[in-house]
Design an enzyme around this catalytic site. Structure first.
Site, PDB file in Angstrom:
ATOM      1  N   GLN A  69      23.209   2.204  23.986  1.00  0.00           N
ATOM      2  CA  GLN A  69      22.063   1.626  24.693  1.00  0.00           C
ATOM      3  C   GLN A  69      21.986   2.162  26.123  1.00  0.00           C
ATOM      4  O   GLN A  69      20.902   2.515  26.617  1.00  0.00           O
ATOM      5  CB  GLN A  69      22.172   0.100  24.708  1.00  0.00           C
ATOM      6  CG  GLN A  69      21.957  -0.562  23.358  1.00  0.00           C
ATOM      7  CD  GLN A  69      22.384  -2.018  23.340  1.00  0.00           C
ATOM      8  OE1 GLN A  69      22.881  -2.556  24.337  1.00  0.00           O
ATOM      9  NE2 GLN A  69      22.212  -2.678  22.203  1.00  0.00           N
ATOM     10  N   ALA A  98      21.684  -9.754  24.208  1.00  0.00           N
ATOM     11  CA  ALA A  98      21.809  -9.229  25.567  1.00  0.00           C
ATOM     12  C   ALA A  98      20.748  -8.204  25.904  1.00  0.00           C
ATOM     13  O   ALA A  98      20.526  -7.906  27.085  1.00  0.00           O
ATOM     14  CB  ALA A  98      23.197  -8.626  25.760  1.00  0.00           C
ATOM     15  N   SER A  99      20.057  -7.654  24.900  1.00  0.00           N
ATOM     16  CA  SER A  99      19.046  -6.640  25.176  1.00  0.00           C
ATOM     17  C   SER A  99      17.650  -7.025  24.700  1.00  0.00           C
ATOM     18  O   SER A  99      16.671  -6.415  25.134  1.00  0.00           O
ATOM     19  CB  SER A  99      19.436  -5.292  24.543  1.00  0.00           C
ATOM     20  OG  SER A  99      19.591  -5.422  23.144  1.00  0.00           O
ATOM     21  N   SER A 100      17.528  -8.009  23.825  1.00  0.00           N
ATOM     22  CA  SER A 100      16.211  -8.419  23.350  1.00  0.00           C
ATOM     23  C   SER A 100      16.284  -9.811  22.748  1.00  0.00           C
ATOM     24  O   SER A 100      17.365 -10.312  22.416  1.00  0.00           O
ATOM     25  CB  SER A 100      15.671  -7.433  22.301  1.00  0.00           C
ATOM     26  OG  SER A 100      16.447  -7.479  21.114  1.00  0.00           O
ATOM     27  N   THR A 145      24.981  -5.285  20.570  1.00  0.00           N
ATOM     28  CA  THR A 145      25.487  -4.839  21.869  1.00  0.00           C
ATOM     29  C   THR A 145      27.016  -4.846  21.864  1.00  0.00           C
ATOM     30  O   THR A 145      27.664  -3.961  22.414  1.00  0.00           O
ATOM     31  CB  THR A 145      24.943  -5.745  22.990  1.00  0.00           C
ATOM     32  OG1 THR A 145      23.515  -5.683  22.986  1.00  0.00           O
ATOM     33  CG2 THR A 145      25.447  -5.307  24.343  1.00  0.00           C
ATOM     34  N   ASP A 205      25.573 -16.360  18.947  1.00  0.00           N
ATOM     35  CA  ASP A 205      24.902 -15.490  17.988  1.00  0.00           C
ATOM     36  C   ASP A 205      25.845 -14.936  16.927  1.00  0.00           C
ATOM     37  O   ASP A 205      25.449 -14.767  15.765  1.00  0.00           O
ATOM     38  CB  ASP A 205      24.133 -14.360  18.692  1.00  0.00           C
ATOM     39  CG  ASP A 205      24.952 -13.601  19.725  1.00  0.00           C
ATOM     40  OD1 ASP A 205      26.182 -13.768  19.769  1.00  0.00           O
ATOM     41  OD2 ASP A 205      24.345 -12.830  20.499  1.00  0.00           O
ATOM     42  N   THR A 206      27.106 -14.698  17.276  1.00  0.00           N
ATOM     43  CA  THR A 206      28.043 -14.219  16.264  1.00  0.00           C
ATOM     44  C   THR A 206      28.329 -15.291  15.224  1.00  0.00           C
ATOM     45  O   THR A 206      28.457 -14.996  14.031  1.00  0.00           O
ATOM     46  CB  THR A 206      29.353 -13.744  16.911  1.00  0.00           C
ATOM     47  OG1 THR A 206      29.077 -12.799  17.934  1.00  0.00           O
ATOM     48  CG2 THR A 206      30.262 -13.099  15.873  1.00  0.00           C
TER      49      THR A 206
END
Length: 487
Positions: free
Chosen positions: A303, A11-13, A258, A235-236
């Site tokens: 974050q 979610a951030s990169s 995140t 991703d998990t």
């Protein structure tokens, strides 16, 4: 083939990571890293999905420039968000981000038509207002009826590379539309949304080959010859594959990014009413497993605090500043709805502390300490529930993902939970993605051997409990903080 590339987007990169296996040693290198974030437009939050597609192509171009001529390739991202395609295969709409506010009242409206208990019995998936079930309900049937296909974000990125449509099973389970008993889309829930089953592509298992990248794309951008492997696209799910298990004691994982996802790997779901009331979920994993876990807010809060502070401090600096602040001075209920997507995270934390009669965190160190202490205590609650629901007392917690690099939080977690914590690897998601590619390519014979290789290449850092002064007093204060939330 012994070159493998993981496209791992959070979610951030996002990152493009290459791996190979030589003399039993796993080698990993980052080829390309890029930022990711949602943008606000006309009062809604959207992902820039075309930007993500472009960054994938850029990463593959760099891979070829670095000498990778042929490889396997797998893609993982976050869950629940989706793309609507029309009859021509073109995107119909901007891609909503799960933090968008349009679903705030949707669960209550949907459950006027079908009870929460029935939905959980069907799916085994916890209720979160951003689940795909609720997001699709927010559209209304007229808009959905015009969609030829509904693909989750990683499915769409595979589609952009290959021209092939599929719904990968681990991510599809997070939609809250799959029936945990039949293993397919639930007809009653589809009917509730006025959707047809043929609006979803066939369900694909992790480990299946999808084919090559479109020749025109390869030639136009000078890309490597990539054979696409369907990895656990959630991703998990990939992160859990990448957990370096080398013990025979009862273990759990905490995938720390995140979001923090705390759970166990099982061969069957726990879809009881008690599991539902504790808000545990049964997401499907690779190789016939289930991820019985709880979603916890995770590093999102730090974050946001760092962003609001103008990014003048690195995460390492914020952690160092937090270590200088007295422990458990101010606490916030991380999973409260008010912290999911506030306009100003710092102000929301300060307001809660003021409302609950606690010292108000003001400095960067106090804000960071508040978050880390509160996360560790949230993990404590989840572990207490997990031990009871799973029927086994966890002895070792594996923390993987970016949060595994936060030594303060790892030690706090070991102290609060009073168990051994093994931290790392930080790139467990990419490693799990690559492990499935290697198993499918017969470079590695099994999941067990893949985890052995990961543990050998990236040995975890061990944190043992060091005691927690005034433990009972802290836990009592923590209960009072949670009671404020439920009032």
């Amino acid at each position: 083939m012994n070159q493998h590339i993981a496209i791992d987007i959070g979610a951030s990169s996002g990152r493009v990571v290459a791996a190979s296996l030589a003399a039993g040693q796993l080698h990993l290198r980052e080829i390309h890293r890029f930022k990711n974030d949602f943008t606000e437009k006309d009062g809604h939050m959207y992902w820039d999905i075309e930007y993500l597609s472009q960054e994938i192509v850029k990463g593959l171009q760099l891979a070829k420039q670095q000498g990778i001529e042929a490889c396997t390739l797998g893609i993982d991202t976050w869950a629940v968000d989706y793309v609507l395609l029309d009859d021509a295969g073109s995107r119909m709409h901007e891609v909503y981000a799960y933090r968008d506010h349009r679903t705030e009242d949707v669960p209550d409206r949907l459950h006027q038509r079908i009870s929460r208990e029935i939905v959980y019995a069907k799916t085994g998936i916890q209720e979160q207002r951003f689940n795909t079930l609720y997001q699709l309900f927010a559209h209304g049937p007229n808009e959905l009826s015009r969609a030829s296909s509904i693909l989750l974000v990683p499915d769409y990125l595979y589609y952009r590379l290959s021209g092939r449509r599929m719904n990968e099973r681990t991510n599809a389970s997070t939609t809250q539309l799959l029936n945990v008993k039949t293993g397919d889309f639930d007809e009653d829930l589809l009917g509730l949304l006025q959707l047809r089953k043929d609006q979803f592509a066939s369900l694909q298992e992790p480990g299946e080959f999808l084919g090559s990248i479109l020749p025109d794309l390869v030639h136009a951008h000078r890309l490597p010859d990539c054979q696409l492997v369907v990895v656990p696209t959630h991703d998990t799910a990939s992160a859990v594959v990448g957990v370096p298990i080398q013990i025979n004691r009862p273990w759990a994982y905490l995938s720390s990014g995140t979001w923090s996802l705390l759970g166990v790997e099982r061969d069957r779901p726990i879809d009881t009413l008690e599991a539902m009331r504790c808000n545990y979920t049964n997401e499907w994993g690779a190789y016939g497993t289930y991820r019985f876990l709880k979603n916890i807010m995770g590093m999102w809060m730090i974050q946001e605090v760092r962003r609001e502070l103008g990014e003048e401090h690195s995460y390492a600096e914020l952690t160092e500043l937090a270590s200088l602040v007295p422990a458990y001075r101010s606490l916030v209920p991380c999973n409260a709805a008010r912290f999911l997507s506030p306009k100003r995270m710092i102000l929301e934390m300060q307001r809660f502390c003021q409302e609950s009669g606690q010292p108000v965190p003001m400095s960067p160190g106090e804000l960071a300490r508040c978050i880390f202490d509160s996360l560790a205590l949230t993990y404590y609650n989840a572990m207490q529930e997990l031990n009871r629901l799973h029927g086994q007392v966890i002895e070792v917690l594996h923390i993987v993902g970016g949060g595994s690099q936060n030594a303060l939080l790892c030690q706090l977690t070991a102290d609060v939970l009073e168990i051994e914590v093994q931290a790392g690897p930080s790139e467990s998601t990419a490693l799990g993605n690559i492990a499935v590619q290697m198993i499918s390519s017969k470079v590695l014979p099994s999941l067990q051997e893949a985890r052995r290789c990961i543990a050998h290449a990236f040995p975890p850092v061990v944190y043992m409990p060091q005691g927690m002064p005034d433990r009972e007093s802290v836990l009592q204060r923590w209960q009072q903080v949670q009671d404020v939330t439920t009032q």
